[in-house]
Design an enzyme around this catalytic site. Sequence first.
Site, PDB file in Angstrom:
ATOM      1  N   HIS A  31     -12.573   0.803  20.169  1.00  0.00           N
ATOM      2  CA  HIS A  31     -13.222   0.830  21.694  1.00  0.00           C
ATOM      3  C   HIS A  31     -13.086   2.626  22.184  1.00  0.00           C
ATOM      4  O   HIS A  31     -11.867   2.805  22.496  1.00  0.00           O
ATOM      5  CB  HIS A  31     -12.365  -0.132  22.550  1.00  0.00           C
ATOM      6  CG  HIS A  31     -12.578  -1.274  22.315  1.00  0.00           C
ATOM      7  ND1 HIS A  31     -13.368  -2.101  22.917  1.00  0.00           N
ATOM      8  CD2 HIS A  31     -12.129  -1.996  21.452  1.00  0.00           C
ATOM      9  CE1 HIS A  31     -13.444  -3.331  22.208  1.00  0.00           C
ATOM     10  NE2 HIS A  31     -12.703  -3.381  21.241  1.00  0.00           N
ATOM     11  N   PRO A 120      -4.980  -9.454  24.022  1.00  0.00           N
ATOM     12  CA  PRO A 120      -5.674 -10.501  24.944  1.00  0.00           C
ATOM     13  C   PRO A 120      -5.502 -10.167  26.189  1.00  0.00           C
ATOM     14  O   PRO A 120      -4.367  -9.918  26.940  1.00  0.00           O
ATOM     15  CB  PRO A 120      -4.529 -11.825  24.359  1.00  0.00           C
ATOM     16  CG  PRO A 120      -4.146 -11.718  23.142  1.00  0.00           C
ATOM     17  CD  PRO A 120      -3.984 -10.029  23.217  1.00  0.00           C
ATOM     18  N   LEU A 121      -6.426 -10.261  26.925  1.00  0.00           N
ATOM     19  CA  LEU A 121      -6.505  -9.463  28.315  1.00  0.00           C
ATOM     20  C   LEU A 121      -5.933 -10.477  29.528  1.00  0.00           C
ATOM     21  O   LEU A 121      -5.874 -11.619  29.386  1.00  0.00           O
ATOM     22  CB  LEU A 121      -8.134  -9.185  28.882  1.00  0.00           C
ATOM     23  CG  LEU A 121      -8.685  -8.306  28.012  1.00  0.00           C
ATOM     24  CD1 LEU A 121     -10.291  -8.257  28.481  1.00  0.00           C
ATOM     25  CD2 LEU A 121      -8.234  -6.810  27.946  1.00  0.00           C
ATOM     26  N   GLY A 161     -11.698  -6.465  32.706  1.00  0.00           N
ATOM     27  CA  GLY A 161     -11.151  -7.682  31.730  1.00  0.00           C
ATOM     28  C   GLY A 161      -9.908  -8.443  32.249  1.00  0.00           C
ATOM     29  O   GLY A 161      -9.918  -9.546  32.468  1.00  0.00           O
ATOM     30  N   HIS A 266     -18.333   0.886  24.829  1.00  0.00           N
ATOM     31  CA  HIS A 266     -17.129   0.088  25.248  1.00  0.00           C
ATOM     32  C   HIS A 266     -16.522  -0.434  23.975  1.00  0.00           C
ATOM     33  O   HIS A 266     -15.598  -0.227  23.606  1.00  0.00           O
ATOM     34  CB  HIS A 266     -17.689  -1.297  25.740  1.00  0.00           C
ATOM     35  CG  HIS A 266     -16.595  -2.219  26.196  1.00  0.00           C
ATOM     36  ND1 HIS A 266     -16.073  -3.182  25.125  1.00  0.00           N
ATOM     37  CD2 HIS A 266     -15.747  -2.266  27.273  1.00  0.00           C
ATOM     38  CE1 HIS A 266     -14.867  -3.844  25.721  1.00  0.00           C
ATOM     39  NE2 HIS A 266     -14.936  -3.323  27.284  1.00  0.00           N
ATOM     40  N   SER A 388      12.585 -32.260  36.993  1.00  0.00           N
ATOM     41  CA  SER A 388      12.068 -32.912  35.737  1.00  0.00           C
ATOM     42  C   SER A 388      12.390 -32.234  34.370  1.00  0.00           C
ATOM     43  O   SER A 388      12.847 -32.974  33.486  1.00  0.00           O
ATOM     44  CB  SER A 388      10.626 -33.055  35.811  1.00  0.00           C
ATOM     45  OG  SER A 388      10.017 -33.910  36.962  1.00  0.00           O
ATOM     46  N   GLU A 420       2.405 -22.069  34.568  1.00  0.00           N
ATOM     47  CA  GLU A 420       2.579 -21.966  33.166  1.00  0.00           C
ATOM     48  C   GLU A 420       2.346 -20.984  32.517  1.00  0.00           C
ATOM     49  O   GLU A 420       3.161 -20.392  31.592  1.00  0.00           O
ATOM     50  CB  GLU A 420       2.207 -23.228  32.345  1.00  0.00           C
ATOM     51  CG  GLU A 420       2.659 -24.641  33.107  1.00  0.00           C
ATOM     52  CD  GLU A 420       1.697 -25.143  34.240  1.00  0.00           C
ATOM     53  OE1 GLU A 420       2.067 -26.399  34.880  1.00  0.00           O
ATOM     54  OE2 GLU A 420       0.874 -24.688  34.635  1.00  0.00           O
ATOM     55  N   PHE A 446       1.984 -29.184  28.671  1.00  0.00           N
ATOM     56  CA  PHE A 446       1.385 -27.969  29.111  1.00  0.00           C
ATOM     57  C   PHE A 446       1.678 -26.757  28.657  1.00  0.00           C
ATOM     58  O   PHE A 446       1.370 -25.555  29.268  1.00  0.00           O
ATOM     59  CB  PHE A 446       1.852 -27.994  30.860  1.00  0.00           C
ATOM     60  CG  PHE A 446       1.454 -29.383  31.340  1.00  0.00           C
ATOM     61  CD1 PHE A 446      -0.010 -29.518  31.611  1.00  0.00           C
ATOM     62  CD2 PHE A 446       2.191 -29.756  32.338  1.00  0.00           C
ATOM     63  CE1 PHE A 446      -0.399 -30.752  31.922  1.00  0.00           C
ATOM     64  CE2 PHE A 446       1.574 -31.469  32.765  1.00  0.00           C
ATOM     65  CZ  PHE A 446       0.408 -31.633  32.708  1.00  0.00           C
ATOM     66  N   HIS A 470       9.384 -34.195  28.407  1.00  0.00           N
ATOM     67  CA  HIS A 470       8.301 -35.454  28.417  1.00  0.00           C
ATOM     68  C   HIS A 470       7.422 -35.031  27.095  1.00  0.00           C
ATOM     69  O   HIS A 470       6.362 -34.847  27.133  1.00  0.00           O
ATOM     70  CB  HIS A 470       7.660 -35.117  29.694  1.00  0.00           C
ATOM     71  CG  HIS A 470       8.268 -35.393  31.088  1.00  0.00           C
ATOM     72  ND1 HIS A 470       9.399 -34.657  31.373  1.00  0.00           N
ATOM     73  CD2 HIS A 470       8.465 -36.388  32.028  1.00  0.00           C
ATOM     74  CE1 HIS A 470       9.977 -35.134  32.404  1.00  0.00           C
ATOM     75  NE2 HIS A 470       9.474 -36.246  32.822  1.00  0.00           N
ATOM     76  N   ASP A 478       2.305 -41.667  33.233  1.00  0.00           N
ATOM     77  CA  ASP A 478       1.441 -40.609  33.693  1.00  0.00           C
ATOM     78  C   ASP A 478       0.204 -40.723  32.680  1.00  0.00           C
ATOM     79  O   ASP A 478      -0.795 -39.923  33.149  1.00  0.00           O
ATOM     80  CB  ASP A 478       2.366 -39.079  33.343  1.00  0.00           C
ATOM     81  CG  ASP A 478       2.923 -38.757  34.880  1.00  0.00           C
ATOM     82  OD1 ASP A 478       2.549 -39.704  36.039  1.00  0.00           O
ATOM     83  OD2 ASP A 478       3.807 -37.965  34.909  1.00  0.00           O
ATOM     84  N   HIS A 482      -0.822 -36.547  30.378  1.00  0.00           N
ATOM     85  CA  HIS A 482       0.371 -35.951  30.203  1.00  0.00           C
ATOM     86  C   HIS A 482       1.098 -35.923  28.905  1.00  0.00           C
ATOM     87  O   HIS A 482       2.083 -35.391  28.616  1.00  0.00           O
ATOM     88  CB  HIS A 482       0.988 -36.270  31.300  1.00  0.00           C
ATOM     89  CG  HIS A 482       0.774 -35.608  32.548  1.00  0.00           C
ATOM     90  ND1 HIS A 482      -0.795 -35.790  33.183  1.00  0.00           N
ATOM     91  CD2 HIS A 482       1.462 -34.941  33.610  1.00  0.00           C
ATOM     92  CE1 HIS A 482      -0.572 -35.088  34.332  1.00  0.00           C
ATOM     93  NE2 HIS A 482       0.597 -34.740  34.836  1.00  0.00           N
ATOM     94  N   ARG A 529      11.917 -37.603  28.162  1.00  0.00           N
ATOM     95  CA  ARG A 529      12.259 -38.225  29.465  1.00  0.00           C
ATOM     96  C   ARG A 529      13.247 -39.347  29.108  1.00  0.00           C
ATOM     97  O   ARG A 529      13.881 -39.701  30.026  1.00  0.00           O
ATOM     98  CB  ARG A 529      10.783 -38.559  29.982  1.00  0.00           C
ATOM     99  CG  ARG A 529      10.872 -39.099  31.339  1.00  0.00           C
ATOM    100  CD  ARG A 529       9.915 -39.979  31.723  1.00  0.00           C
ATOM    101  NE  ARG A 529       9.972 -40.148  33.139  1.00  0.00           N
ATOM    102  CZ  ARG A 529       9.045 -41.394  33.694  1.00  0.00           C
ATOM    103  NH1 ARG A 529       8.039 -41.826  32.883  1.00  0.00           N
ATOM    104  NH2 ARG A 529       9.165 -41.618  34.936  1.00  0.00           N
TER     105      ARG A 529
END
Length: 688
Positions: A31, A120-121, A161, A266, A388, A420, A446, A470, A478, A482, A529
Amino acid sequence: MGQQDQNIDSLCINTIRTLAADVVRGGNSGHPGAPMGCAPMAHILFKEFMIANPKESHWLNRDRFVLSNGHACALQYILLHLLGYKLTMDDLKQFRHINSKTPGHPERDHTDGIEVTTGPLGQGISNAVGLAIAEEHMAATFNKPGFELFNNHTYVILGDGCLQEGVQSEACSLAGHLKLGKLIAIYDDNHITIDGDTALSFTEDSMKRFEAYGWHTQTIPDGDTDLQGIHKAIEAAKKVTDKPSIIKLRTTIGYGSLHQGEETVHGSPLSEDDIRQLKEKFGFNPDEKYVVPQAVYDFYHKIGDRGAKASKEWHELLDKYCSKYPDLGADLKRREKGDLPKGWESVLPRYTSKDKAVATRKLSEATLDALANAIPELVGGSADLTGSNNTRWKNAVDFQHPSTKLGDYTGRYLRYGVREHGMSAIMNGLAAYQGIVPFSGTFLNFLTYAWGAARLSALSKSRVIYVMTHDSIGLGEDGPTHQPIETLALTRATPNMLTLRPADGNETSGAYLVALERNDGPSVLSLTRQNLPQLEGSSVEAVRKGGYILEPESDANPDLILVATGSEVSIAIDGSKLLRKKGLKVRLVSMPCTELFDEQSRDYRASVLPKGVPVVSVEALSTFGWQKYSHAQVGMSTFGSSGQYTDVYKFFNITPEHVADIGEKCVQFFKNEGHVPELFPQFAPALQ
């Protein structure tokens, strides 16, 4: 600014532009446009503001520079070379070549002077938030009147970006809340992304958004030639101490190219003819390549000398500090080396089978409670799931701006909010700063929200601890949205990342033992859990082996081996009892970390899973990958279901009875076959 200053500024900026064109052309990939457009802002930043020592690139109070739009890395490599870091002209000529020090995007600990891995932007600016948090925390912890050991700034260059990626929004929102006044971002507003002009998809008023986050904002309409304006904007940003700052600079991508301002500059090298006219335009010989006038080297080496003087003075101040505050000084020097306190392992909780059943997330809390006092650099948090995840120890102080009266900058507990991905990227910045070991929590499911940053933890070799609770269908009510099924297959497949799924209290302590001992990569702790019994035969130290014999068979020749992890170890134990009643000799193996098991000697692995014995694995997640260790698998091949966790286990047939049934059928099948196939590839000779 005098004429002489203008002349050297122009020469330096145009040297960067022409050299960037040559470097990218030499790699035949990359670039060129962003380095050419960003050359003025980068030059002014390093000339006037950055304090760093190329001869001691890791001294603690250096200013941090992050190139968030990492595709523009030719710019950063050129600056590092000019300043005198360990990056030669030959290294620039090897841009994007195999095993070079100048890879296609900046990599931490790969190239001297690179603070964080970007590409990674959005990750770089988010890492920078972590770097700025770390500075404020270290300053609040160690600074004393007359001893300002920590006062560095974190500077970031980012592009369109980066401002479109969601991770940036998460991290920058938190930065505004925390009032990180030493974080200064320069936005290269060139209106170009790969698809073309930002008019296609990105027309928001980003500065109003950052104002809403609580940032100080400025706009400079001419980022190509208004060097005085750039200087004044950074100077003004430094004076704002209770807000992070962002400066929007309108620039021309590929400045000087025949195609300046177009997307064609670019992501592709300039043509040879374009480079020739570029050099003629800026007063360089078009027949010469990779040219740096001696005056430019001399100028940039003086910038490096300024940093060397600052680092020397800092070390002298540290020596005086150590004389006046010997305990704090010794602690700081230990952290600077990356060593943990002596004897920290002794505080790890240990359990016997007589102790009550407890969820491993609660056992993790007990472990953190012990470690927090033993390891002062341990800094943790949670993505709005503190109660939790059980990540907050008893006497923790929240990291907050003192004006909020919710905590202060000495605090070691971060309230990340429902962020997260931002949380994980910030942890990478905390780890990169030095002197801090970060951990944070969310539900295991997550982790995939945060995966872009978690993957970079592994690539960056960052000691980051992911406390993921969990962790299976044991989550229960859940339901499948989840309940993680495939997540550990992903973490186990990721190079340089440890996946630790402890079965009880001793293994939970062992998981932290391993995660903290490993200073060259992240660890994912997969925690339950539901309550689990404390197991007979479990061991803190055995976790280092990855897998070990928890319950041996009655003699040295088992009929069957059950290998399980986490909450399913106790299920496998109950299954083994049913099989033993039928006269089978069963060995029970706990496998808290397959990656560590794979690192053991062939003899050790063969002693745990010997040739010629059928093996059944038990884990309430995807069976993907267990074929390497077992001949039959009890686990998940679908998503989960909502209900009481005991009912969910029964519904998916992850029960002692089913384990016993599969084990018995496996033994019978291989008796009929006349042999048990050797597991592959773990016992095969290594291919060289």
